[in-house]
Design a protein around this motif. Sequence first.
Motif, PDB file in Angstrom:
ATOM      1  N   PRO A 104      26.736  61.904  -3.404  1.00 17.48           N
ATOM      2  CA  PRO A 104      28.177  61.903  -3.110  1.00 17.48           C
ATOM      3  C   PRO A 104      28.666  63.187  -2.430  1.00 17.48           C
ATOM      4  CG  PRO A 104      27.759  61.124  -5.342  1.00 17.48           C
ATOM      5  CD  PRO A 104      26.462  61.669  -4.826  1.00 17.48           C
ATOM      6  N   ASP A 105      27.933  64.297  -2.632  1.00 18.54           N
ATOM      7  CA  ASP A 105      28.358  65.568  -2.035  1.00 18.54           C
ATOM      8  C   ASP A 105      27.708  65.812  -0.663  1.00 18.54           C
ATOM      9  OD1 ASP A 105      25.782  65.872  -3.001  1.00 18.54           O
ATOM     10  OD2 ASP A 105      26.088  67.945  -3.683  1.00 18.54           O
ATOM     11  N   ALA A 106      27.107  64.774  -0.077  1.00 15.77           N
ATOM     12  CA  ALA A 106      26.484  64.927   1.244  1.00 15.77           C
ATOM     13  C   ALA A 106      27.523  65.370   2.271  1.00 15.77           C
ATOM     14  CB  ALA A 106      25.846  63.611   1.679  1.00 15.77           C
ATOM     15  N   LYS A 107      27.091  66.223   3.171  1.00 14.71           N
ATOM     16  CA  LYS A 107      27.994  66.800   4.179  1.00 14.71           C
ATOM     17  C   LYS A 107      27.836  66.068   5.507  1.00 14.71           C
ATOM     18  CE  LYS A 107      28.361  70.859   7.166  1.00 14.71           C
ATOM     19  NZ  LYS A 107      27.679  72.104   7.572  1.00 14.71           N
ATOM     20  N   ARG A 108      28.962  65.661   6.076  1.00 18.27           N
ATOM     21  CA  ARG A 108      28.933  65.050   7.405  1.00 18.27           C
ATOM     22  C   ARG A 108      29.117  66.116   8.468  1.00 18.27           C
ATOM     23  NH1 ARG A 108      33.411  60.964   9.860  1.00 18.27           N
ATOM     24  NH2 ARG A 108      34.257  62.933  10.625  1.00 18.27           N
ATOM     25  N   TYR A 109      28.297  66.037   9.496  1.00 19.02           N
ATOM     26  CA  TYR A 109      28.415  66.974  10.613  1.00 19.02           C
ATOM     27  C   TYR A 109      29.415  66.436  11.641  1.00 19.02           C
ATOM     28  CZ  TYR A 109      23.952  68.849   8.876  1.00 19.02           C
ATOM     29  OH  TYR A 109      22.957  69.383   8.098  1.00 19.02           O
ATOM     30  N   ASP A 110      30.285  67.317  12.127  1.00 18.35           N
ATOM     31  CA  ASP A 110      31.130  66.944  13.274  1.00 18.35           C
ATOM     32  C   ASP A 110      30.323  67.029  14.560  1.00 18.35           C
ATOM     33  OD1 ASP A 110      33.401  66.483  11.719  1.00 18.35           O
ATOM     34  OD2 ASP A 110      33.974  68.602  11.781  1.00 18.35           O
ATOM     35  N   THR A 111      29.506  68.088  14.648  1.00 23.52           N
ATOM     36  CA  THR A 111      28.563  68.234  15.761  1.00 23.52           C
ATOM     37  C   THR A 111      27.251  68.762  15.189  1.00 23.52           C
ATOM     38  OG1 THR A 111      29.215  70.509  16.284  1.00 23.52           O
ATOM     39  CG2 THR A 111      30.383  68.742  17.448  1.00 23.52           C
ATOM     40  N   ILE A 112      26.171  68.382  15.830  1.00 20.99           N
ATOM     41  CA  ILE A 112      24.854  68.874  15.451  1.00 20.99           C
ATOM     42  C   ILE A 112      23.957  68.797  16.674  1.00 20.99           C
ATOM     43  CG2 ILE A 112      24.045  66.602  14.678  1.00 20.99           C
ATOM     44  CD1 ILE A 112      22.450  68.083  12.471  1.00 20.99           C
ATOM     45  N   SER A 113      23.058  69.747  16.828  1.00 27.34           N
ATOM     46  CA  SER A 113      22.173  69.727  17.990  1.00 27.34           C
ATOM     47  C   SER A 113      21.021  68.761  17.755  1.00 27.34           C
ATOM     48  CB  SER A 113      21.625  71.125  18.282  1.00 27.34           C
ATOM     49  OG  SER A 113      20.674  71.499  17.307  1.00 27.34           O
ATOM     50  N   ILE A 114      20.478  68.233  18.821  1.00 26.74           N
ATOM     51  CA  ILE A 114      19.336  67.328  18.701  1.00 26.74           C
ATOM     52  C   ILE A 114      18.138  68.068  18.107  1.00 26.74           C
ATOM     53  CG2 ILE A 114      18.521  67.726  21.062  1.00 26.74           C
ATOM     54  CD1 ILE A 114      18.403  64.394  19.091  1.00 26.74           C
ATOM     55  N   GLN A 115      18.041  69.369  18.360  1.00 22.88           N
ATOM     56  CA  GLN A 115      16.945  70.147  17.778  1.00 22.88           C
ATOM     57  C   GLN A 115      17.071  70.177  16.252  1.00 22.88           C
ATOM     58  OE1 GLN A 115      14.169  71.839  19.575  1.00 22.88           O
ATOM     59  NE2 GLN A 115      13.531  71.413  17.476  1.00 22.88           N
ATOM     60  N   GLU A 116      18.297  70.345  15.753  1.00 23.11           N
ATOM     61  CA  GLU A 116      18.512  70.338  14.302  1.00 23.11           C
ATOM     62  C   GLU A 116      18.214  68.961  13.717  1.00 23.11           C
ATOM     63  OE1 GLU A 116      22.056  73.143  13.017  1.00 23.11           O
ATOM     64  OE2 GLU A 116      22.588  72.011  14.829  1.00 23.11           O
ATOM     65  N   VAL A 117      18.577  67.913  14.440  1.00 18.32           N
ATOM     66  CA  VAL A 117      18.269  66.545  13.989  1.00 18.32           C
ATOM     67  C   VAL A 117      16.768  66.371  13.809  1.00 18.32           C
ATOM     68  CG1 VAL A 117      18.243  64.126  14.713  1.00 18.32           C
ATOM     69  CG2 VAL A 117      20.342  65.467  14.939  1.00 18.32           C
ATOM     70  N   ILE A 118      16.007  66.855  14.786  1.00 16.98           N
ATOM     71  CA  ILE A 118      14.549  66.738  14.725  1.00 16.98           C
ATOM     72  C   ILE A 118      13.987  67.606  13.593  1.00 16.98           C
ATOM     73  CG2 ILE A 118      12.409  67.229  15.970  1.00 16.98           C
ATOM     74  CD1 ILE A 118      13.978  66.534  18.575  1.00 16.98           C
ATOM     75  N   ASP A 119      14.452  68.853  13.524  1.00 18.48           N
ATOM     76  CA  ASP A 119      13.922  69.778  12.519  1.00 18.48           C
ATOM     77  C   ASP A 119      14.194  69.289  11.094  1.00 18.48           C
ATOM     78  OD1 ASP A 119      13.057  71.375  14.576  1.00 18.48           O
ATOM     79  OD2 ASP A 119      14.677  72.853  14.391  1.00 18.48           O
ATOM     80  N   GLN A 120      15.387  68.708  10.884  1.00 15.09           N
ATOM     81  CA  GLN A 120      15.771  68.273   9.545  1.00 15.09           C
ATOM     82  C   GLN A 120      15.394  66.820   9.257  1.00 15.09           C
ATOM     83  OE1 GLN A 120      19.802  69.411   8.322  1.00 15.09           O
ATOM     84  NE2 GLN A 120      19.891  70.854  10.027  1.00 15.09           N
ATOM     85  N   LYS A 121      14.786  66.167  10.256  1.00 17.33           N
ATOM     86  CA  LYS A 121      14.351  64.771  10.108  1.00 17.33           C
ATOM     87  C   LYS A 121      15.495  63.894   9.631  1.00 17.33           C
ATOM     88  CE  LYS A 121       9.606  66.205   9.090  1.00 17.33           C
ATOM     89  NZ  LYS A 121       8.485  66.190   8.119  1.00 17.33           N
ATOM     90  N   LEU A 122      16.614  63.963  10.346  1.00 17.58           N
ATOM     91  CA  LEU A 122      17.825  63.261   9.924  1.00 17.58           C
ATOM     92  C   LEU A 122      17.873  61.805  10.377  1.00 17.58           C
ATOM     93  CD1 LEU A 122      20.473  66.089  10.433  1.00 17.58           C
ATOM     94  CD2 LEU A 122      19.398  65.309   8.320  1.00 17.58           C
TER      95      LEU A 122
END
Length: 234
Positions: A171-189
């Motif tokens: 329930p405490d998950a954080k939504r990103y307004d913006t995020i880089s594609i590199q962060e998406v890959i690194d965090q396996k989102l």
Amino acid sequence: MDRRRVFLKLSGEALAGPKKTGFDEATVKEVARQVKISVDAGVEVGIVIGGGNFWRGRTSDAIDRTKADQIGMLATVMNCIYVSEIFRNAGMKTQILTPFACGSMTQLFSKDLANQYFAEGMVVFFAGGTGHPYFSTDTGITLRAIEMEADCILLAKSIDGVYDRDPAVYPDAKRYDTISIQEVIDQKLAVVDLTASIMCMEHKMPMAVFDLNEKDSIANAMQGKVNGTIVTVE
């Protein structure tokens, strides 16, 4: 560049609505209404649809992976034929392109042909994925968006953006307004699959993720007003 060209990804499950399988006509008609607003404003729209409302073959060990993926490709063709007809009923011109021959039901994909249809004001459906097994519709839309020089990929999902972890579990998950594609890959989102993410990074194709079921979310996103997450590539 005066033209604006966006590629919209719809999940098959989203088209099924509360039934979870097949088509929910009211849902598809609402998608058509919103897309028409942008088409009437001169936006060029390409659409890719998943096949999950008909087929989830990868969950079965009884079917060869290649054959399972081929069934999934055909499921996306069925989806595009259906949605294309709903769009036509709403007053839009449409065409369906596939990477393999489907008799007279679709046209064989080529970049020149797709550009011709866009120039004629048509909504162009890119069905059948890449035409090859082991590639998802995430990869399919990324490939076509890059090839067709789209401005961005819009991902209409059942969730309202990209979170740092599963909001259904945390329930405490954080939504990103913006995020880089590199962060998406690194965090396996898992915004899209890894192959598609790397292609977006290498070819600088931005994405936006938003809730399909939010009022006018598609219409707003196509005009650059995203209430969700922007995935940047710079």
